[in-house]
Design an enzyme around this catalytic site. Structure first.
Site, PDB file in Angstrom:
ATOM      1  CG  ASP A  89      -2.294  -3.957   1.721  1.00 22.72           C
ATOM      2  OD1 ASP A  89      -2.012  -2.745   1.750  1.00 22.72           O
ATOM      3  OD2 ASP A  89      -3.338  -4.431   2.202  1.00 22.72           O
ATOM      4  CG  HIS A 130       2.342   3.775  -2.679  1.00 23.69           C
ATOM      5  ND1 HIS A 130       1.111   4.396  -2.646  1.00 23.69           N
ATOM      6  CD2 HIS A 130       3.162   4.621  -3.345  1.00 23.69           C
ATOM      7  CE1 HIS A 130       1.189   5.568  -3.269  1.00 23.69           C
ATOM      8  NE2 HIS A 130       2.420   5.721  -3.691  1.00 23.69           N
TER       9      HIS A 130
END
EC number: 6.3.4.4
Length: 430
Positions: free
Chosen positions: A13, A41
């Site tokens: 992340d 993503h």
């Protein structure tokens, strides 16, 4: 001209999607080399948001070859769904733009069932799995009983592979109180999905090496982060594959000599999803503020991320294990407005100061952070595109990070927009 590996240098992340998209405009080939559809993503292109979890980031750019390598475990049903969703958004996808390794292992419905059953019954120490079957699929790969993409091409071979798989899984399922695998239903599902997957199947190792010899620029896209690596992460609270840069070669069939630059993606603070040690974690108003300002919720699961100050010890460690050439520092703008910032510069364990995270889980859990305080800034860094646009305190913060992790900043990201990026070192230049 260097081929570039992009790896997350924390717990995932970190903002890899934006950086990969920013680099993919200049790459010819974008290849994923590990993981599955458990790591999402987000890309923002011309104001349009794309959320991917399996396909490489380059898939949204015309004229690029996107590759899913043998190091990836592939859920064929999710693949078809993700392709359909992108096509509905106007993205053209064909066997000319997407290639899947023939020897990539398939994630089957039984893998997800096993994953979820184990996690629900493991009340003592939950790992924090997404429940999507990634771990069990890797287990079958290592156990030499997995079904691979190439097996879909021959019904007789496929039936034999399913039978071998059932011997193992039915025994496991009995122990967990799950119904046995429905052999005919599974075979029917695989026969149905095969024609939608096989057109993309290629000898990825061969094509990748041909591309390299032809001087094409290759971008290797990692998923998750190095602290989730099966060997070098916070085991057992890790993913089921190697995440560090060396896996780029193993997971695509190209030699390690093909890797020219390793770009580590690093958030200007630290986040983690799920269980496991997190020495610099904040459980106060500052932690809440980081989470709210950074919109720290998982792309795939929607789970709230745990937040903490920047941990230089961990990032220095991951830069070493991945051989990081330079980092891309992301989300600096989230720190705007903090009067004081902190960086973790060491740990204390049983009265001893450590300059690295110990390997034993019980010791990791007992590590307490040693913080260094820095002056914050009130001005906005959002959208900055040069060092001159940054407040002096922000520049000092970045420089201190470089010193502590012993690795230079190659890129600095100041918003989710791809052009809001300060380039220091071009990863594609030799």
């Amino acid at each position: 001209m260097a081929n570039v590996v992009v790896v997350g240098a924390q717990w995932g992340d970190e903002g890899k999607g934006k950086i990969v998209d920013w680099l993919s405009e200049r790459a010819d080939v974008i290849a994923r080399f590990q993981g599955g559809h458990n790591a999402g993503h987000t890309l923002v292109i011309d104001g349009k948001v794309y959320k991917l979890s399996l396909l490489p980031s380059g898939i949204v750019r015309p004229g690029k070859l996107s590759v899913i390598g043998n190091g990836v475990v592939l859920d064929p049903w999710h693949l078809v769904q993700e392709i359909a969703k992108l096509r509905a958004d106007g993205v053209e996808i064909s066997p000319e733009s997407l290639m899947i390794a023939e020897n990539a292992v398939l994630i089957l419905p039984l893998h997800g069932e096993l994953d979820r059953a184990r996690e629900s019954q493991n009340s003592v120490a939950k790992i924090g799995t997404t429940g999507r079957g990634i771990g069990p699929a890797y287990e079958d790969k290592v156990g030499r009983r997995a079904i691979r993409v190439a097996d879909l091409a021959d019904e007789a071979t496929l039936a034999l592979r399913v039978d071998r798989l059932m011997v193992h899984h039915d025994a496991l399922r009995r122990g967990l109180g799950i119904e046995p695998v429905d052999r005919e239903a599974l075979l029917a599902q695989l026969r149905e999905i095969a024609p939608q997957v096989l057109p993309y199947a290629k000898p990825v190792w061969k094509v990748m090496n041909e591309m390299r010899k032809a001087g094409k620029r290759i971008l290797f896209e990692g998923a998750q982060g190095a602290l989730l690596d099966i060997d070098f992460g916070t085991y057992p609270y890790v993913t089921s594959s190697n995440v560090i840069a060396g896996q780029a070669a193993t997971g695509t069939g190209i030699g390690p000599g093909a890797i020219g630059f390793v770009l580590g993606i690093v958030k200007a603070y630290t986040t983690r999803v799920g269980e496991g040690p997190f020495p610099a974690e904040l459980q106060d108003a500052d932690g809440e503020r980081l989470g709210e300002r950074g919109r720290e919720f998982g792309t795939v699961t929607g789970r709230k991320r745990r937040c903490g100050w920047f941990d230089a010890v961990l990032v220095r460690q991951t830069c070493a294990t991945s051989g990081v050439s330079g980092i891309a520092l992301t989300k600096l703008d989230v720190l705007d407005g903090f009067e004081t910032l902190k960086i973790c510069v060491g740990y204390e364990l049983d009265g001893e100061r450590l300059d690295h995270l110990p390997i034993a889980a019980d010791q990791q859990a007992r590590c307490t952070p040693i913080f260094e305080e820095l002056e914050g800034w009130s001005e906005s860094t959002a959208g900055a595109r040069s060092w001159a646009d940054l407040p002096g305190a922000a520049v000092k913060y970045v420089r201190r990070i470089e010193e502590l992790i012993q690795c230079p900043v190659a890129l600095l990201s100041t918003s989710p927009e791809r052009d809001d990026t300060i380039l220091v070192t071009d990863p594609f230049e030799d």
